[in-house]
Design an enzyme around this catalytic site. Structure first.
Site, PDB file in Angstrom:
ATOM      1  N   ASP A 133       0.710  -1.007   0.075  1.00 32.12           N
ATOM      2  CA  ASP A 133       0.048  -0.196   0.088  1.00 32.12           C
ATOM      3  C   ASP A 133       0.759   1.129   0.291  1.00 32.12           C
ATOM      4  O   ASP A 133       0.650   2.135   0.738  1.00 32.12           O
ATOM      5  CB  ASP A 133      -0.876   0.028   1.249  1.00 32.12           C
ATOM      6  CG  ASP A 133      -2.086   1.255   1.190  1.00 32.12           C
ATOM      7  OD1 ASP A 133      -2.435   1.529  -0.006  1.00 32.12           O
ATOM      8  OD2 ASP A 133      -2.624   1.590   2.036  1.00 32.12           O
ATOM      9  N   HIS A 176      -3.149   0.523  11.530  1.00 33.69           N
ATOM     10  CA  HIS A 176      -2.960  -0.872  11.378  1.00 33.69           C
ATOM     11  C   HIS A 176      -1.288  -0.923  11.303  1.00 33.69           C
ATOM     12  O   HIS A 176      -0.645  -0.184  11.089  1.00 33.69           O
ATOM     13  CB  HIS A 176      -3.650  -1.284  10.075  1.00 33.69           C
ATOM     14  CG  HIS A 176      -3.378  -0.153   8.898  1.00 33.69           C
ATOM     15  ND1 HIS A 176      -4.184   0.676   8.605  1.00 33.69           N
ATOM     16  CD2 HIS A 176      -2.374  -0.087   7.963  1.00 33.69           C
ATOM     17  CE1 HIS A 176      -3.893   1.548   7.703  1.00 33.69           C
ATOM     18  NE2 HIS A 176      -2.609   0.969   7.316  1.00 33.69           N
ATOM     19  N   GLN A 244      -3.014  -5.592   6.071  1.00 36.96           N
ATOM     20  CA  GLN A 244      -2.810  -4.732   6.771  1.00 36.96           C
ATOM     21  C   GLN A 244      -3.929  -4.987   8.124  1.00 36.96           C
ATOM     22  O   GLN A 244      -5.173  -4.710   7.875  1.00 36.96           O
ATOM     23  CB  GLN A 244      -3.126  -3.392   6.247  1.00 36.96           C
ATOM     24  CG  GLN A 244      -2.059  -2.833   5.367  1.00 36.96           C
ATOM     25  CD  GLN A 244      -2.598  -1.582   4.597  1.00 36.96           C
ATOM     26  OE1 GLN A 244      -3.482  -1.871   3.707  1.00 36.96           O
ATOM     27  NE2 GLN A 244      -1.919  -0.495   4.478  1.00 36.96           N
ATOM     28  N   ARG A 274       2.694  12.973  10.668  1.00 38.21           N
ATOM     29  CA  ARG A 274       1.354  12.773   9.791  1.00 38.21           C
ATOM     30  C   ARG A 274       0.555  11.685  10.354  1.00 38.21           C
ATOM     31  O   ARG A 274       1.069  10.526  10.203  1.00 38.21           O
ATOM     32  CB  ARG A 274       1.783  12.722   8.349  1.00 38.21           C
ATOM     33  CG  ARG A 274       0.223  12.547   7.465  1.00 38.21           C
ATOM     34  CD  ARG A 274       0.670  12.291   6.173  1.00 38.21           C
ATOM     35  NE  ARG A 274      -0.200  11.922   5.280  1.00 38.21           N
ATOM     36  CZ  ARG A 274      -0.824  10.630   4.880  1.00 38.21           C
ATOM     37  NH1 ARG A 274      -0.366   9.689   5.780  1.00 38.21           N
ATOM     38  NH2 ARG A 274      -1.809  10.696   4.127  1.00 38.21           N
ATOM     39  N   ASP A 276      -1.536   9.023   9.975  1.00 40.58           N
ATOM     40  CA  ASP A 276      -2.284   8.261   8.888  1.00 40.58           C
ATOM     41  C   ASP A 276      -3.300   7.613   9.328  1.00 40.58           C
ATOM     42  O   ASP A 276      -3.301   6.866  10.481  1.00 40.58           O
ATOM     43  CB  ASP A 276      -1.236   7.313   8.134  1.00 40.58           C
ATOM     44  CG  ASP A 276      -2.032   6.765   6.864  1.00 40.58           C
ATOM     45  OD1 ASP A 276      -2.094   7.308   6.113  1.00 40.58           O
ATOM     46  OD2 ASP A 276      -2.333   5.520   7.289  1.00 40.58           O
ATOM     47  N   GLU A 318      -4.380  13.275   9.336  1.00 36.89           N
ATOM     48  CA  GLU A 318      -4.725  12.701   8.008  1.00 36.89           C
ATOM     49  C   GLU A 318      -6.174  12.120   8.314  1.00 36.89           C
ATOM     50  O   GLU A 318      -6.316  11.258   8.011  1.00 36.89           O
ATOM     51  CB  GLU A 318      -3.816  11.797   7.623  1.00 36.89           C
ATOM     52  CG  GLU A 318      -3.988  11.384   6.132  1.00 36.89           C
ATOM     53  CD  GLU A 318      -4.782  10.247   5.722  1.00 36.89           C
ATOM     54  OE1 GLU A 318      -5.550  10.192   4.699  1.00 36.89           O
ATOM     55  OE2 GLU A 318      -4.996   9.249   6.625  1.00 36.89           O
ATOM     56  N   HIS A 387      -0.305  12.610  -2.808  1.00 33.02           N
ATOM     57  CA  HIS A 387      -0.026  11.067  -3.245  1.00 33.02           C
ATOM     58  C   HIS A 387      -1.119  10.387  -3.517  1.00 33.02           C
ATOM     59  O   HIS A 387      -1.079   9.350  -4.391  1.00 33.02           O
ATOM     60  CB  HIS A 387       0.891  10.314  -2.225  1.00 33.02           C
ATOM     61  CG  HIS A 387       0.247   9.875  -1.223  1.00 33.02           C
ATOM     62  ND1 HIS A 387      -0.501  10.949  -0.275  1.00 33.02           N
ATOM     63  CD2 HIS A 387      -0.288   8.757  -0.708  1.00 33.02           C
ATOM     64  CE1 HIS A 387      -1.082  10.185   0.905  1.00 33.02           C
ATOM     65  NE2 HIS A 387      -1.164   8.915   0.307  1.00 33.02           N
ATOM     66  N   ASP A 388      -2.100  10.749  -3.086  1.00 34.81           N
ATOM     67  CA  ASP A 388      -3.587  10.039  -3.102  1.00 34.81           C
ATOM     68  C   ASP A 388      -4.371  10.356  -4.351  1.00 34.81           C
ATOM     69  O   ASP A 388      -3.875  11.229  -5.074  1.00 34.81           O
ATOM     70  CB  ASP A 388      -4.284   9.999  -1.773  1.00 34.81           C
ATOM     71  CG  ASP A 388      -4.562   8.727  -1.149  1.00 34.81           C
ATOM     72  OD1 ASP A 388      -4.836   7.767  -2.055  1.00 34.81           O
ATOM     73  OD2 ASP A 388      -4.765   8.683   0.144  1.00 34.81           O
ATOM     74  N   ARG A 512      -2.752   5.145  -8.887  1.00 32.57           N
ATOM     75  CA  ARG A 512      -2.344   6.223  -8.389  1.00 32.57           C
ATOM     76  C   ARG A 512      -0.918   6.373  -8.449  1.00 32.57           C
ATOM     77  O   ARG A 512      -0.376   7.682  -8.314  1.00 32.57           O
ATOM     78  CB  ARG A 512      -2.556   6.038  -6.824  1.00 32.57           C
ATOM     79  CG  ARG A 512      -3.969   6.342  -6.467  1.00 32.57           C
ATOM     80  CD  ARG A 512      -4.271   6.130  -4.808  1.00 32.57           C
ATOM     81  NE  ARG A 512      -4.037   4.802  -4.381  1.00 32.57           N
ATOM     82  CZ  ARG A 512      -3.898   4.342  -3.129  1.00 32.57           C
ATOM     83  NH1 ARG A 512      -4.410   5.001  -2.381  1.00 32.57           N
ATOM     84  NH2 ARG A 512      -3.466   3.160  -3.024  1.00 32.57           N
TER      85      ARG A 512
END
Length: 638
Positions: A133, A176, A244, A274, A276, A318, A387-388, A512
């Site tokens: 991921d 996770h 995950q 950050r 996540d 995030e 990035h997403d 992506r």
């Protein structure tokens, strides 16, 4: 006041009275908030947990390097350091930017020259081998990806960044861990202590009860939220991917583990974490298991611990959620300004692309008007892309107020940015089409979505110029909104979609990667030396905007940006009320010149004002102001 018996019990842990005083004074400052949040989550387990947390904090306090302690003191004297207009962010994958962490170090002159003071390196802690991921399946939080270097290389990079006034920003995945993480390995081996770190169920009964209310994050390649694991002999909660494993934050041992991880990395020089997937970390049956109140208590408690040991360090949430759910990540009511220091303004990013496609800013204006104010001691992370993918987080309520269909507008945007809509200038890809909801998210670089890829292919000079103007106008909004502008790697030289991802087996299923190209250093050199090219124009224009922003105190992030009613739907009007005077920003989201009524500007600014980007003084005595196609104007009172 801190209980005297606790202070007396802790003082022998310090050889230096000054260190003891520093730690105990900070503990006294944050003890009430810390205990309140721990009790809200862990109840009667709080006292035992607190003893363990103090042990972790005292150890980290002693281990904190002298230069970072000095930074702590500097930040305590300047708590608004993250809100200053001269803070400019840059986001990159270390390997795609420079190969290794040492390679990143070799390009710090480039970043410094660009004006960067905040460097976010995308996931670089050791992930699982193979599919991971994009690095968000962490196998070891205390090691770096072997191909990037070592944890000592990370410390060295952080130290060199600090010497240049730059902060290192790192992802901390909270929801996770990788299936191969030591905790998960030991859980599969049958150790009950570590099975309790996760959600593992022997049958589908409980998972099915949860599933009735849970959305699917990746419906194409990771349907459902639970995965059967033969070794664990159970259904494991896996929100994002089968590899995950979601963590059970209701277990206080998980909290202690992560506090130790955070403080260890902070002592390595990480200045901003950050957080996540923060929205997902608390599970409650009968809900979508996002944005639960415990999430904010957990974040506040972690932040309190960090303020005691390493007050130079900040949290960025995030949380890509609806506006009504977003503000609690910065703090509301008794949590006001005490949760995260920063959060992403996802709505601004979405509305930028929405208005660019429609040439209509009324929805943008309405969405900003409906957005609740944030705490004044916090800041937004502003971005044009990341990035997403881009998910069309546009509410039905906002669209209804401007006479649009929410579903219809979201469908239009997906069609437009894939290039399928008539006369679209964009070149993007659909990511994760969900037939149940109709959602189609979009992948693509800023330059390709803004029309430069299509224009260059056509060779049409007029279209190329328009694409450049679009990009600079969009960047101007991000830089002018008031927060930390986050520039994604390659956007400063207008890099296009990279379709080579399709030839990489580990990336082919995830489009992506089309907007995660490798940094083209030859193109960067060419952009700097050839300002007449499209990339050169974007680079020069962006550098100019950054320079203007850095000298504009009106852009301090404590000031709220408000949308003014615009008499022309092509034009967005934003106002900031700073003690030095009002600032009004004017943006034309269309390819046609607009003869804009001067009355709103005259009312806000007086008869004349200084325009900062162009460096000219404008008179508002005439009835109309001509606003050129895709123009960006920053007016301040003289």
């Amino acid at each position: 006041m801190l209980k005297s018996d606790l202070a007396a019990r802790l003082r022998p842990n310090f050889d230096d009275d000054r260190d003891a005083d520093t730690f105990l004074l900070r503990l006294e400052r944050y003890a009430a908030d810390l205990v309140e949040s721990l009790e809200a989550v862990y109840g009667e387990k709080t006292n035992t947990l607190l003893d363990g947390l103090l042990e972790v904090m005292i150890h980290a306090f002693h281990a904190r390097p002298a230069d970072l302690r000095q930074l702590d003191e500097a930040r305590l004297l300047r708590p608004d350091w993250l809100q200053q207009p001269d803070v400019i962010g840059y986001v990159a994958y270390a390997d795609r930017f420079a190969g290794t962490l040492r390679g990143v170090n070799e390009h710090l002159n480039y970043l410094e020259d660009l004006g960067i003071s905040y460097l976010h390196l995308m996931p670089l802690l050791k992930p699982r081998a193979g599919e991971n991921d994009g690095g968000y399946a962490v196998q070891d939080y205390r090691s770096v990806r072997p191909d990037l270097g070592t944890i000592d290389d990370l410390s060295a990079l952080a130290r060199d960044l600090r010497s240049r006034g730059m902060s290192l920003v790192l992802d901390l995945v909270l929801n996770h861990v990788a299936r191969e993480h030591d905790w998960a390995e030991r859980a599969r081996a049958g150790e009950q202590k570590y099975r309790d770190y996760f959600y593992i169920y022997p049958s589908r009964a409980i998972p099915d009860a949860y599933e009735r209310h849970l959305p699917e994050v990746f419906p194409d390649f990771a349907p459902g939220n639970f995965t059967w694991d033969d070794e664990a002999q159970g259904w494991v909660w896996t929100t994002f991917n089968a590899y995950q494993w979601d963590l059970n934050w209701a277990n206080p041992d998980v909290f202690r583990e992560f506090l130790d991880i955070i403080l260890t990395l902070a002592n390595r020089g990480v200045e901003v974490f950050r957080l996540d997937a923060i929205a997902f970390i608390w599970k409650r049956l009968g809900t979508n298991c996002q944005n639960q109140p415990e999430v904010h208590h957990l974040t506040r408690a972690l932040r309190c611990c960090l303020r005691i040991v390493a007050p130079a360090v900040a949290f960025k949430a995030e949380a890509i959620v609806a506006p009504r759910d977003l503000i609690p990540y910065l703090g509301t009511r008794d949590h006001h300004g005490k949760v995260s220091d920063m959060a992403y303004h996802n709505s601004l990013m979405v509305q930028l692309w929405s208005s660019l496609a429609s040439r209509d800013t009324r929805l943008f204006e309405e969405a900003l008007r409906a957005f609740p104010p944030k705490p004044t001691n916090t800041t937004w992370g502003m971005y044009l892309r990341c990035h997403d993918d881009i998910g069309w987080a546009i509410s039905d309520e906002d669209t209804a107020r401007v006479g649009l269909s929410g579903a219809g507008h979201r469908s239009f945007l997906s069609e437009f940015y894939t290039g399928n809509y008539p006369n679209s200038f964009a070149r993007g890809l659909v990511f994760q089409f969900n037939p149940a909801t109709g959602d189609r998210r979009i992948s693509g670089t800023a330059a390709s979505l803004a029309g430069l890829e299509k224009a260059l292919a056509s060779g049409n000079a007029g279209q190329i110029n328009e694409a450049v103007q679009r990009l600079l106008m969009l960047h101007a909004v991000v830089l002018g909104f008031g927060g930390v502008p986050l520039l994604y790697m390659g956007d400063e030289i207008a890099m296009l979609n990279d379709y080579s991802y399709e030839r990489a087996p580990e990336h082919a299923a995830d489009n992506r990667w089309v907007h995660r190209p490798r940094m083209d250093w030859n193109a960067a050199a060419a952009a700097a030396s050839q300002p007449e090219t499209p990339a050169g124009k974007v680079n020069a224009g962006l550098r100019h905007l950054i320079g203007v922003r850095q000298q504009t105190p009106h852009l301090h992030a404590s000031i709220e940006t408000k949308a003014l009613h615009s008499p022309d739907p092509h034009v967005l009007l934003l106002r900031r009320d700073h003690p030095l005077g009002a600032m009004v920003q004017v943006y034309n989201f269309s390819e046609v010149p607009v003869h804009f009524p001067a009355a709103p500007l005259r009312e806000a600014l007086g008869e004349s004002a200084r325009e900062l980007i162009g460096g000219h003084t404008y008179s508002f005595a005439p009835s109309y102001l001509k606003v050129e196609p895709y123009a960006a104007l920053w007016f301040v009172q003289e």
